[in-house]
Design an enzyme around this catalytic site. Sequence first.
Site, PDB file in Angstrom:
ATOM      1  N   PHE A 222      42.322  34.287  -1.877  1.00 30.41           N
ATOM      2  CA  PHE A 222      41.033  34.957  -2.076  1.00 30.41           C
ATOM      3  C   PHE A 222      40.118  34.162  -2.992  1.00 30.41           C
ATOM      4  CE2 PHE A 222      44.189  38.296  -1.124  1.00 30.41           C
ATOM      5  CZ  PHE A 222      43.686  38.700   0.100  1.00 30.41           C
ATOM      6  N   ARG A 304      25.362  29.306  -4.077  1.00 32.16           N
ATOM      7  CA  ARG A 304      25.450  30.202  -2.909  1.00 32.16           C
ATOM      8  C   ARG A 304      24.692  31.506  -3.170  1.00 32.16           C
ATOM      9  NH1 ARG A 304      28.020  30.625   2.173  1.00 32.16           N
ATOM     10  NH2 ARG A 304      29.043  28.610   1.968  1.00 32.16           N
ATOM     11  N   GLU A 705      35.085  35.579   4.811  1.00 32.54           N
ATOM     12  CA  GLU A 705      34.358  36.160   3.687  1.00 32.54           C
ATOM     13  C   GLU A 705      33.231  37.128   4.048  1.00 32.54           C
ATOM     14  OE1 GLU A 705      33.808  31.990   2.377  1.00 32.54           O
ATOM     15  OE2 GLU A 705      33.890  32.862   0.387  1.00 32.54           O
TER      16      GLU A 705
HETATM   17  N1  MTE Z   1      42.716  36.895   3.936  1.00 29.56           N
HETATM   18  C1  MTE Z   1      43.964  36.997   3.413  1.00 29.56           C
HETATM   19  N2  MTE Z   1      44.853  37.791   4.019  1.00 29.56           N
HETATM   20  N3  MTE Z   1      44.317  36.298   2.299  1.00 29.56           N
HETATM   21  C2  MTE Z   1      43.415  35.497   1.631  1.00 29.56           C
HETATM   22  O1  MTE Z   1      43.760  34.871   0.629  1.00 29.56           O
HETATM   23  N4  MTE Z   1      41.102  34.617   1.555  1.00 29.56           N
HETATM   24  C3  MTE Z   1      39.730  34.880   1.936  1.00 29.56           C
HETATM   25  C4  MTE Z   1      39.609  35.056   3.438  1.00 29.56           C
HETATM   26  N5  MTE Z   1      40.567  36.005   3.907  1.00 29.56           N
HETATM   27  C5  MTE Z   1      42.087  35.402   2.161  1.00 29.56           C
HETATM   28  C6  MTE Z   1      41.792  36.116   3.347  1.00 29.56           C
HETATM   29  C7  MTE Z   1      38.831  33.808   1.526  1.00 29.56           C
HETATM   30  S1  MTE Z   1      38.217  33.816  -0.033  1.00 29.56           S
HETATM   31  C8  MTE Z   1      38.451  32.819   2.379  1.00 29.56           C
HETATM   32  S2  MTE Z   1      37.369  31.625   1.917  1.00 29.56           S
HETATM   33  C9  MTE Z   1      38.976  32.751   3.735  1.00 29.56           C
HETATM   34  O2  MTE Z   1      39.886  33.803   4.034  1.00 29.56           O
HETATM   35  C10 MTE Z   1      39.662  31.400   3.891  1.00 29.56           C
HETATM   36  O3  MTE Z   1      40.283  31.279   5.117  1.00 29.56           O
HETATM   37  P1  MTE Z   1      39.460  30.902   6.448  1.00 29.56           P
HETATM   38  O4  MTE Z   1      38.582  29.772   6.096  1.00 29.56           O
HETATM   39  O5  MTE Z   1      40.520  30.581   7.406  1.00 29.56           O
HETATM   40  O6  MTE Z   1      38.680  32.126   6.816  1.00 29.56           O
HETATM   41 MO1  MOS Z   2      37.141  31.598  -0.486  1.00 27.44          MO
HETATM   42  S1  MOS Z   2      36.210  32.309  -2.146  1.00 27.44           S
HETATM   43  O1  MOS Z   2      35.957  30.324  -0.257  1.00 27.44           O
HETATM   44  O2  MOS Z   2      38.493  30.773  -1.126  1.00 27.44           O
END
Ligand code: MTE
Ligand code: MOS
Length: 748
Positions: A222, A304, A705
């Site tokens: 996250f 951002r 996000e």
């Molecule tokens: N979903 C889960 N289950 N666990 C996570 O740590 N991180 C979030 C989002 N969804 C997260 C999540 C964040 S902050 C981001 S930037 C994106 O997933 C990163 O993964 P992606 O680029 O594949 O979407």
């Molecule tokens: Mo997500 S805050 O860009 O890891």
Amino acid sequence: MSRPQQALHALGRSRFVDDIPAPSGALHAAVSCSPHPHAGVRGLDTAAALAVEGVVGVLTARDIPGANAIGIVVGDEPLLAEDSVHYAGQPLALVLARNPEQARRGAAAIRLDAEPLPVMADPRRAREEGRLFAPARTFGCGDVEAAWSRCAHVVGGRVACGGQEQLYLETQSSLAIPRDDGSLLIHSSTQNPSGVQAAISRVLGVPMHQVEVDVGRVGGGFGGKESQASAWATLAALGARLSGQAVKLVLRRGEDMRMTGKRHPYQADFRIGLDPEGRILAYEVDFIQNAGAYTDLSLAVLERSLFHANGSYRIPNLRATGWSCRTNLPPFTAMRGFGAPQAAFVIEAAIRRAAGQSGIPAEQIQRLSLLDEDDHFHYGMAAERCQARRCWDQAHQDFGVERWRADVDGYNAAHPLSKKGLALTPICFGISFTHLPLNQGSALVHGYLDGSIGFSTGAVEMGQGVTAKLCRVAAASLGVPLERIRAETTNTTRVANGSASAASVTADLNGKALAKACGALRERLLQVAAEQLSAPVEGLSLKAGRVARAGRPTELSWEALVQSAYERRISLSAQAHYSTPGLEFDTTRQAGHPFAYHVYGTAVTEVRLDCLRGTYRIGPVRILHDAGASLHPEIDRGQVEGAVVQGIGWITSEELIYDAEGRLLTDALATYKIPDGPSSPEIEVRFLSDAAEPAGLLNAKAVGEPPFLYGVGAYTALLDAIGAFRPERDSALDAPLTPERVLMALVG
Ligand code: MTE
Ligand code: MOS
């Protein structure tokens, strides 16, 4: 495909860093940290720690062979404090012992001789005193000053939103294993393996090729493990390097909550101007970011916020200015949304304030100002393929918002002490890292002689489902069943110089690289098939584990084709690199084309408020989300649901409380309230139809996000409910809107 992540989680079989069996003789580490938020260090007494049974060593800044610097953007953050400390929880020393309990006992025995210095916790005061990580930055368009006089209504205000703990289930963890040639293998719970590799190389003073970082999966990040996994991995590496033994460092929950950075709290001053019908003509906002003690990612987060100052709206005259303020709190860092939620919160709060004072319904202000396809963002980019209005209209229609509103009004008329509120929340989120060089990804594919396939990319699986998406990409590209495909761990030796898995672009960047690598392998193999079948290569394709000719299966199977290619001494491996095309941004004009595309959507949120107690129930939340042509609707639905719950937590119940000394008091789940099952709302997610996005991965849009921003709807719906009870109440309340704060608004 190897066993899906989700099945392993459900069975309790997925391994995280702490589950990896440590080599024999492995040591366990604990970190001693500063109890003071700001102090000069006179001395550090480690003798008592060394006397603790099982303790084999104590390492301080003096033991660092390379540079004592772990900052991801700026080198201002030491791994271990030297002559001063700047937040409570700042690491001072690493204790190595035979087991984790002994290590913790040792850490507790370390004495810091410190001279306390004045503590700065208030970002507004920090701004006044010029404690900034960079000069203020301003984005904008039009002429705000000239526009005010043309507005029928001009409303100003001040509002604040709180920080947020990422609360990944797996705490920060690492295991460093020294090898015979002096190199290190690092298992780290990080979103950013190459970032960890770079930090270790810098701190140990060894070349990057001496450091192999391997990530099997991360138990949630996250954003909290984008920059901030480096410290713990580097400490374990330092311990391993100096002791010659494997070192495991796993933070406990309370340590993790106290020592690591979170979402940035913001304060904001705003002014918004409407035309007589309610169109937003002008908007001015000052973002005052509480950045904590070191730069970390704060400037990128603030940037951002500036990009997303307009929310999902067309604002012809806009000026947004941001200050990143240095305080004595742990460095705030990335968290889901990365500055955009704070910006969305402020514009939605401003719209409510303007609605309250002008008498124009908030929904009318929103609808009249929604971004359209022929609009431009305040940073110059055209809002091409904008889906804001389609999402809004379809949400309105599909969820029967008009009737819903009438039901809420009817309920409110019938209930003097219970009120419902309803709010629409349109969102807009730009997809790409705003730091241009990060917009690249690589992939490596191996076909094996039995026809099975393994691939590696820079993508870290942290629960967001990127692995399942990547497997689909490989299967589609090579025309083989998913069972043939395995995603390997994320490893800096197989895929070098990767970007963090962040900014929601992990699937886009790595998936496109993977599609390229698989495509190269496919073209090579189809040449072989053409020779074998004595047919022109043009009509051949790979489908359902066979070579197809003019779309119809031939007798040549994938397995036989792979064998045949091997016998002809043709490589069964491919590597590819992808970089997002068309991105540019001019930081002198603050204009350009910083995003590949934008994600849109609209949420409709209902709340029911107990006006005697200030307690409330959120839901249902109905969402019309733009996922492009979703590559994996089940995963995307999970991402939307998880994000909106996390967003609701941020804006309602999750409150970081520090004492006067800057020490976190809410460092446990008993005091820091995240949404749990029973308090989470009923959520309905529908995806926008006919929304294929040509710039996305197989026409799908990123999803990680953006839906976090829907959480703001809980705040605006609560304002709506409070307004139904006390129409005269002015509506710029700070977030999180905890029941306590709501109660004060109802009776205060
Ligand atoms: N979903 C889960 N289950 N666990 C996570 O740590 N991180 C979030 C989002 N969804 C997260 C999540 C964040 S902050 C981001 S930037 C994106 O997933 C990163 O993964 P992606 O680029 O594949 O979407
Ligand atoms: Mo997500 S805050 O860009 O890891």
